[in-house]
Design a protein around this motif. Structure first.
Motif, PDB file in Angstrom:
ATOM      1  N   ARG A  41     -35.755  31.430  21.747  1.00 32.46           N
ATOM      2  CA  ARG A  41     -36.592  30.807  20.711  1.00 32.46           C
ATOM      3  C   ARG A  41     -36.632  29.288  20.892  1.00 32.46           C
ATOM      4  O   ARG A  41     -36.331  28.774  21.959  1.00 32.46           O
ATOM      5  CB  ARG A  41     -36.072  31.182  19.316  1.00 32.46           C
ATOM      6  CG  ARG A  41     -35.936  32.666  19.049  1.00 32.46           C
ATOM      7  CD  ARG A  41     -37.273  33.383  19.120  1.00 32.46           C
ATOM      8  NE  ARG A  41     -37.123  34.813  18.852  1.00 32.46           N
ATOM      9  CZ  ARG A  41     -38.090  35.711  19.016  1.00 32.46           C
ATOM     10  NH1 ARG A  41     -39.282  35.326  19.453  1.00 32.46           N
ATOM     11  NH2 ARG A  41     -37.876  36.987  18.753  1.00 32.46           N
ATOM     12  N   SER A  42     -36.985  28.601  19.840  1.00 33.07           N
ATOM     13  CA  SER A  42     -37.214  27.159  19.878  1.00 33.07           C
ATOM     14  C   SER A  42     -36.072  26.405  20.543  1.00 33.07           C
ATOM     15  O   SER A  42     -34.907  26.596  20.221  1.00 33.07           O
ATOM     16  CB  SER A  42     -37.393  26.645  18.443  1.00 33.07           C
ATOM     17  OG  SER A  42     -37.614  25.261  18.421  1.00 33.07           O
ATOM     18  N   GLY A  43     -36.432  25.543  21.526  1.00 37.51           N
ATOM     19  CA  GLY A  43     -35.443  24.683  22.164  1.00 37.51           C
ATOM     20  C   GLY A  43     -34.662  25.317  23.287  1.00 37.51           C
ATOM     21  O   GLY A  43     -33.667  24.754  23.737  1.00 37.51           O
ATOM     22  N   ASP A  84     -34.356  16.679  25.692  1.00 42.77           N
ATOM     23  CA  ASP A  84     -35.179  16.251  24.561  1.00 42.77           C
ATOM     24  C   ASP A  84     -35.001  17.191  23.368  1.00 42.77           C
ATOM     25  O   ASP A  84     -35.300  16.819  22.228  1.00 42.77           O
ATOM     26  CB  ASP A  84     -36.646  16.211  25.007  1.00 42.77           C
ATOM     27  CG  ASP A  84     -37.539  15.427  24.064  1.00 42.77           C
ATOM     28  OD1 ASP A  84     -37.011  14.619  23.282  1.00 42.77           O
ATOM     29  OD2 ASP A  84     -38.765  15.617  24.111  1.00 42.77           O
ATOM     30  N   TYR A  85     -34.531  18.418  23.619  1.00 44.36           N
ATOM     31  CA  TYR A  85     -34.304  19.409  22.561  1.00 44.36           C
ATOM     32  C   TYR A  85     -32.817  19.702  22.382  1.00 44.36           C
ATOM     33  O   TYR A  85     -32.453  20.620  21.653  1.00 44.36           O
ATOM     34  CB  TYR A  85     -35.035  20.708  22.899  1.00 44.36           C
ATOM     35  CG  TYR A  85     -36.536  20.587  22.808  1.00 44.36           C
ATOM     36  CD1 TYR A  85     -37.209  20.877  21.617  1.00 44.36           C
ATOM     37  CD2 TYR A  85     -37.288  20.167  23.895  1.00 44.36           C
ATOM     38  CE1 TYR A  85     -38.584  20.754  21.530  1.00 44.36           C
ATOM     39  CE2 TYR A  85     -38.660  20.041  23.811  1.00 44.36           C
ATOM     40  CZ  TYR A  85     -39.305  20.336  22.627  1.00 44.36           C
ATOM     41  OH  TYR A  85     -40.675  20.203  22.535  1.00 44.36           O
ATOM     42  N   CYS A  86     -31.988  18.953  23.074  1.00 45.62           N
ATOM     43  CA  CYS A  86     -30.564  19.249  23.080  1.00 45.62           C
ATOM     44  C   CYS A  86     -29.797  17.946  22.870  1.00 45.62           C
ATOM     45  O   CYS A  86     -29.048  17.495  23.727  1.00 45.62           O
ATOM     46  CB  CYS A  86     -30.195  19.889  24.426  1.00 45.62           C
ATOM     47  SG  CYS A  86     -28.704  20.915  24.372  1.00 45.62           S
ATOM     48  N   SER A  87     -30.004  17.316  21.709  1.00 47.30           N
ATOM     49  CA  SER A  87     -29.403  16.028  21.396  1.00 47.30           C
ATOM     50  C   SER A  87     -29.020  16.005  19.933  1.00 47.30           C
ATOM     51  O   SER A  87     -29.578  16.754  19.112  1.00 47.30           O
ATOM     52  CB  SER A  87     -30.416  14.906  21.698  1.00 47.30           C
ATOM     53  OG  SER A  87     -30.022  13.698  21.084  1.00 47.30           O
ATOM     54  N   ASN A  88     -28.099  15.119  19.588  1.00 49.70           N
ATOM     55  CA  ASN A  88     -27.741  14.998  18.177  1.00 49.70           C
ATOM     56  C   ASN A  88     -28.724  14.103  17.419  1.00 49.70           C
ATOM     57  O   ASN A  88     -28.428  13.628  16.326  1.00 49.70           O
ATOM     58  CB  ASN A  88     -26.299  14.490  18.004  1.00 49.70           C
ATOM     59  CG  ASN A  88     -26.079  13.121  18.612  1.00 49.70           C
ATOM     60  OD1 ASN A  88     -26.989  12.301  18.708  1.00 49.70           O
ATOM     61  ND2 ASN A  88     -24.836  12.872  19.025  1.00 49.70           N
ATOM     62  N   LYS A  92     -38.771  25.304  13.399  1.00 50.02           N
ATOM     63  CA  LYS A  92     -38.508  25.054  14.810  1.00 50.02           C
ATOM     64  C   LYS A  92     -37.800  23.712  14.943  1.00 50.02           C
ATOM     65  O   LYS A  92     -37.644  22.961  13.971  1.00 50.02           O
ATOM     66  CB  LYS A  92     -39.817  25.033  15.600  1.00 50.02           C
ATOM     67  CG  LYS A  92     -40.789  23.973  15.133  1.00 50.02           C
ATOM     68  CD  LYS A  92     -42.125  24.052  15.871  1.00 50.02           C
ATOM     69  CE  LYS A  92     -43.083  22.976  15.387  1.00 50.02           C
ATOM     70  NZ  LYS A  92     -44.389  23.051  16.064  1.00 50.02           N
ATOM     71  N   ILE A  93     -37.373  23.410  16.177  1.00 45.75           N
ATOM     72  CA  ILE A  93     -36.633  22.176  16.442  1.00 45.75           C
ATOM     73  C   ILE A  93     -37.606  21.039  16.741  1.00 45.75           C
ATOM     74  O   ILE A  93     -38.517  21.190  17.566  1.00 45.75           O
ATOM     75  CB  ILE A  93     -35.665  22.377  17.618  1.00 45.75           C
ATOM     76  CG1 ILE A  93     -34.601  23.410  17.243  1.00 45.75           C
ATOM     77  CG2 ILE A  93     -35.011  21.065  18.034  1.00 45.75           C
ATOM     78  CD1 ILE A  93     -33.755  23.879  18.404  1.00 45.75           C
ATOM     79  N   ASN A  94     -37.435  19.935  16.051  1.00 42.88           N
ATOM     80  CA  ASN A  94     -38.154  18.709  16.397  1.00 42.88           C
ATOM     81  C   ASN A  94     -37.418  18.030  17.543  1.00 42.88           C
ATOM     82  O   ASN A  94     -36.215  17.779  17.444  1.00 42.88           O
ATOM     83  CB  ASN A  94     -38.203  17.757  15.208  1.00 42.88           C
ATOM     84  CG  ASN A  94     -39.207  18.188  14.164  1.00 42.88           C
ATOM     85  OD1 ASN A  94     -40.286  18.669  14.483  1.00 42.88           O
ATOM     86  ND2 ASN A  94     -38.852  18.024  12.897  1.00 42.88           N
TER      87      ASN A  94
END
Length: 918
Positions: free
Chosen positions: A478-480, A439-443, A453-455
């Motif tokens: 950190r984030s993600g 969910d945090y590792c997508s294009n 931070k990462i959406n």
């Protein structure tokens, strides 16, 4: 079916709705330790809500026991005790209060005789089964979708199997764990081991970055922009599609990307100042289309989609976010960071077809038709590595468990409780952490410019396209990052009740067994969410990791679709076919439940509700649910609007008609229920609603919730009859019944007009017609005479303005003087008291209202002022007067606190000496 005698439950008389809603809304800000952090699932109900509803569903109302509570006073006292217990249960901080939960469990046992099993056949994120377990009940969960089945097993089954055991990792120094504490410690330890093993394999793909001083920093994220060829054939440069050039809008720490065109190419520099692009220049693409930064050529979406589907959409690195220790560093891209990202796609990776659902899954329109398309090559590489390393770590958990003296035992999927099963269970939690990482590792992830931070992908219940996207470093801190996901999972497990044993299984709600269970369920919401299609995003990864661990749950390549009870027009032949599929399915499910479930207790059903879903003020899904329940033989005995948003926030957002969910309490309708005419229905409805509205308003309910709560007694009248015949002999549909109920509520609210003083009668009628606006004084004179007053008297009453041939009501903002003394005012109306108190509360706060309220109470009954507040919220909502609705709702919502404070005020009447004059 044998009819059973009814003993009224708390949910059918009254619940402390204000506290439940307040705590449900507060739950969103807590997060840490809440089981919802185990893994994302859509439309998960707040735990405070489900816990409270279960208690109220199972515990008898005192009126059901006249032998123990023979008087109204005794019943009110006992009901107050139970409500106070519910209010304490609603607080998340009390989940470890064993004495509180012992009292709650005993109250349930006293009412049911024990042996209660609770089932949610549409278990979803697991809030209902988990809270049934927390209340000490036998808990069952089922779902057609394997993703929620895995989540429910992880919440109510596995922690209970291994509760009160020490961790097996070699670093653990404790003894026996508490509940699932040992398991949580192992999740953290083996999660870090998995991360370290994966980094040893692919860490080279995540190099550090150097700042302008040559100092190395760990990268947090890379910011990329998708590109297409400029449509102008004379200038075919690859141009970026960027939603915003800004990287940080935090004051004093601004950063943005500046594109520079050189020799037919574009390079990017990160600027550190507040003079970045504004307005139309903030990005190059919006909802209308894009524009080329090379020469200003417009780029429409058909062209972008065509380029993307043809495989000609590219991506360029436009910025790097690094860890500066005390904050984020924003750096320009360099050749090394660009080169290392251009790795090959792994040879084997999870995949599956994406369903084309316009408006929900927009990526399909851009040629992203398989789940692998939603990840960069580097992301596929690291996620596949993490996923495949789970099996290696599982073997290590098994060795450590055996070394601690745990017997080998059967596998987890076979019901085992030994070392093999424990290793399997830990691998499930590590797999959920990897799934969360996707969910945090997508294009499709974006960068939050104010939160820095990462959406994640699922910021809403859809898979939307992202133009400039963020690629996280899963090995940062950190984030993600991946360890962050592991810690979320461990913290969630540490806070589950872990007793008694729960059971979760994959089953179709339409065919499963309901024998001897109490049903509380949160079914799918018509066409709002495509659960299975969205679940596949995670499921393709979970299946790769769990096919040897939970083979009975992950049998299918993708999640089941054909039987899913969602009104998807793209899967069921258009809107009509989708509606028919949904209604028929629901009718069948609820008829099946009625035939076999434990009917000594009412069934509770949640439904996400928005009053104005359609132009005529109704909701297709809402109608379908009610109609399905009633046609399946259920009588609806109560409806309660439960929210996860505070009412003042809903009103401020212009969404005061929205309640996050409606909870319906349902009883089987007797097989010999009579049929009546529409005239009889109207008469009974009017009679019962009159009394029920008074009871609801006195119960502490907020005005924002009154209309929906009033549907309960109204639809109860409708659903108790086998048929209601209209004048032409046809059966009255549920849509018409709801219209009549709403109209009757209006009429009953208006019945109080006859008891108002003349000035108040005038003011209510004037507001209904003109609101706070000016109108001709002649109209004011005519209306005032019909109400037994005059414009001059209204002006003297301090509530009206009449000059220059124009007249108007004075607004709460104009009547917010906290020094107003009702006892010194020679003409005080109910209207003036209500408006002034609302204005003072809004402008000066509760402390300023208390003395005014105390004096007003010497002149008129305070309950009458509160009732007028309800009435005026109702009128403000109809006029779409948002500010007025906020003020009246706030006044009534704060009433109990204001009443308590005002009772402590010393009231001095004019002419009475209040103290010695020294």
């Amino acid at each position: 079916m044998t009819e059973t005698p009814r003993r009224k439950k708390l949910i059918e008389t009254g619940i402390p709705l204000k506290t439940i809603n307040k705590e449900s809304a507060r739950e969103k800000s807590l997060r840490h330790g809440l089981p919802s952090t185990l893994h994302l699932y859509w439309a998960r109900r707040p735990l405070a809500t489900t816990r409270s509803i279960l208690f109220a569903q199972l515990v008898d109302d005192p009126s059901a026991h006249p032998d123990r509570f023979p008087t109204v006073e005794a019943q009110d006292e006992e009901r107050g005790r139970l409500h106070e217990l519910m209010e304490r249960l609603a607080h998340w901080e009390n989940v470890n209060d064993t004495n509180l939960y012992r009292q709650a469990h005993q109250a349930i046992m006293d009412s049911t005789g024990g042996g209660i099993a609770v089932l949610d056949p549409f278990a979803g994120g697991g809030s209902i089964p988990l809270e049934a377990q927390r209340l000490g009940l036998e808990s069952h969960a089922s779902d057609l979708n394997p993703l929620p089945v895995i989540l429910n097993k992880a919440l109510i089954d596995f922690p209970a199997r291994f509760h009160d055991r020490p961790a097996v990792n070699p670093n653990y120094k404790g003894d026996i764990g508490s509940d699932a504490a040992g398991m949580a410690d192992d999740i953290r330890y083996y999660g870090k081991l998995l991360r370290d093993k994966a980094f040893a394999k692919v860490g080279h793909l995540y190099p550090k970055v150097k700042d302008e001083h040559g100092t190395e920093h760990t990268v947090i994220a890379w910011i990329w922009a998708r590109t297409v060829t400029n449509p102008n054939p004379a200038n075919p440069v690859q141009v970026p599609l960027v939603r915003s050039w800004w990287l940080s809008k935090k004051k004093g720490h601004e950063a943005w990307v500046k594109p520079i065109i050189e020799d037919g190419k574009i390079r990017y520099e990160v600027q550190h100042n507040a003079d970045g692009p504004k307005g139309n220049e903030e990005g190059t693409v919006n909802r209308k289309g894009g524009i080329s930064i090379a020469d200003g050529t417009p780029i429409d979406f058909p062209y972008i989609r065509e380029e993307s589907r043809a495989g000609r959409m590219g991506a360029q690195l436009i910025g790097v976010v690094a860890d500066g220790g005390r904050g984020r560093l924003y750096l320009s891209p360099d050749a090394q960071q660009i080169a290392v990202a251009a790795c090959d796609k792994p040879a084997d990776y999870p995949n599956g077809d994406i369903f084309d659902w316009p408006g929900r899954i927009n990526v399909f329109r851009y040629g992203m038709t398989e789940f692998a398309d939603l990840f960069t090559n580097r992301q596929l590489t690291v996620l596949t590595t993490l996923a495949d390393t789970v099996a290696e770590v599982r073997e290590q958990v098994l060795r450590d468990s055996l070394a601690k003296g745990m017997p080998q035992g059967e596998p987890l999927d076979a019901g085992g409780t030994g070392a093999q099963a424990y290793a399997d269970a830990i691998s499930v939690y590590l797999s959920l952490a990897v799934s969360k990482q996707t969910d945090y590792c997508s294009n499709l992830c974006s960068w939050h410019t104010t939160g820095e931070k990462i959406n994640h992908v699922f910021t809403r219940q859809a898979i939307p396209m992202a133009w400039d996207y963020t690629e996280a470093n899963p090995f940062s801190i950190r984030s993600g990052n991946y360890l962050g996901q592991v810690n979320w999972v461990a913290e969630a497990i540490q806070n589950v009740p872990a007793q008694p044993q729960g059971e979760a299984q994959q089953a179709d709600a339409a065919t499963r067994d309901y024998a001897n269970v109490v049903v509380s369920t949160d079914p799918p919401y018509y066409d709002n969410i495509g659960y299975s299609d969205l679940s596949d995003y995670f499921y393709v990864w979970l299946r790769r990791m769990l096919k040897d661990v939970l083979p009975s749950t992950v049998r299918t390549m993708l999640t089941p679709k054909a039987q899913e009870l969602v009104a998807n027009p793209y899967r069921h032949g258009g809107k009509e076919g989708a509606a028919e599929f949904f209604v028929d399915g629901f009718n069948h499910v609820f008829a099946h439940i009625r035939d076999t479930a434990n009917l000594d207790v009412p069934m509770t059903v949640y439904y996400a509700y928005k009053q104005r879903d359609t132009k005529n003020g109704g909701s297709t899904g809402w109608y379908a649910l009610l109609d399905g329940l009633i046609k399946a033989g259920w009588e609806i005995t109560a409806t309660w609007p439960v929210r996860s948003e505070l009412s003042n926030r809903l009103i401020a957002n212009g969404s005061n008609a929205l309640a996050s969910s409606i909870v319906l309490a349902c009883r089987p309708r007797p097989v010999d229920a009579p049929s009546v005419t529409m005239r009889i229905f109207n008469s009974v409805l009017r009679s019962e609603l009159t009394e029920e509205l008074r009871t609801l308003m006195a119960s502490g309910i907020d005005p924002v919730d009154l209309n929906q709560a009033a549907i309960g007694p109204g639809i109860s009248v409708y659903s108790r009859y086998s048929r209601i015949r209209e004048a032409d002999g046809i059966d009255m549909p549920v849509q018409k019944a709801l219209e009549i109920i709403n109209r009757t509520v209006d009429e009953v609210m208006g019945d109080a007009d006859a008891d108002y003083d003349a000035d108040t009668r005038f003011a209510v009628k004037w507001y209904q017609s003109y609101g706070w606006a000016q109108e001709n004084t002649g109209m004011a004179d005519q209306l005032a005479r019909s109400c037994g007053t005059s414009p001059d008297a209204l002006v003297r009453g301090g509530m009206f303005e009449a000059s220059g041939g124009k007249s108007r009501l004075l607004t709460p903002e104009e009547l917010n003087d906290e020094h107003w003394h009702p006892l010194r005012d020679d003409r005080v109306s109910l209207w003036e008291a209500c408006i002034r108190m609302a204005g003072i509360l809004d402008a000066k706060g509760v402390d300023a209202v208390a003395p005014v309220m105390a004096e007003a109470g010497e002149i008129m009954p305070l309950d009458n002022i509160r009732a007028l507040g309800f009435r005026m919220y109702h009128e403000a909502e109809k006029r779409k007067d948002t500010e007025g609705a906020i003020r009246f709702n706030n006044l009534v919502s704060m009433w109990d606190d204001l009443d308590q404070m005002s009772s402590k005020e010393t009231v001095v009447r004019p002419g009475v000496q209040g103290e010695l004059d020294m």
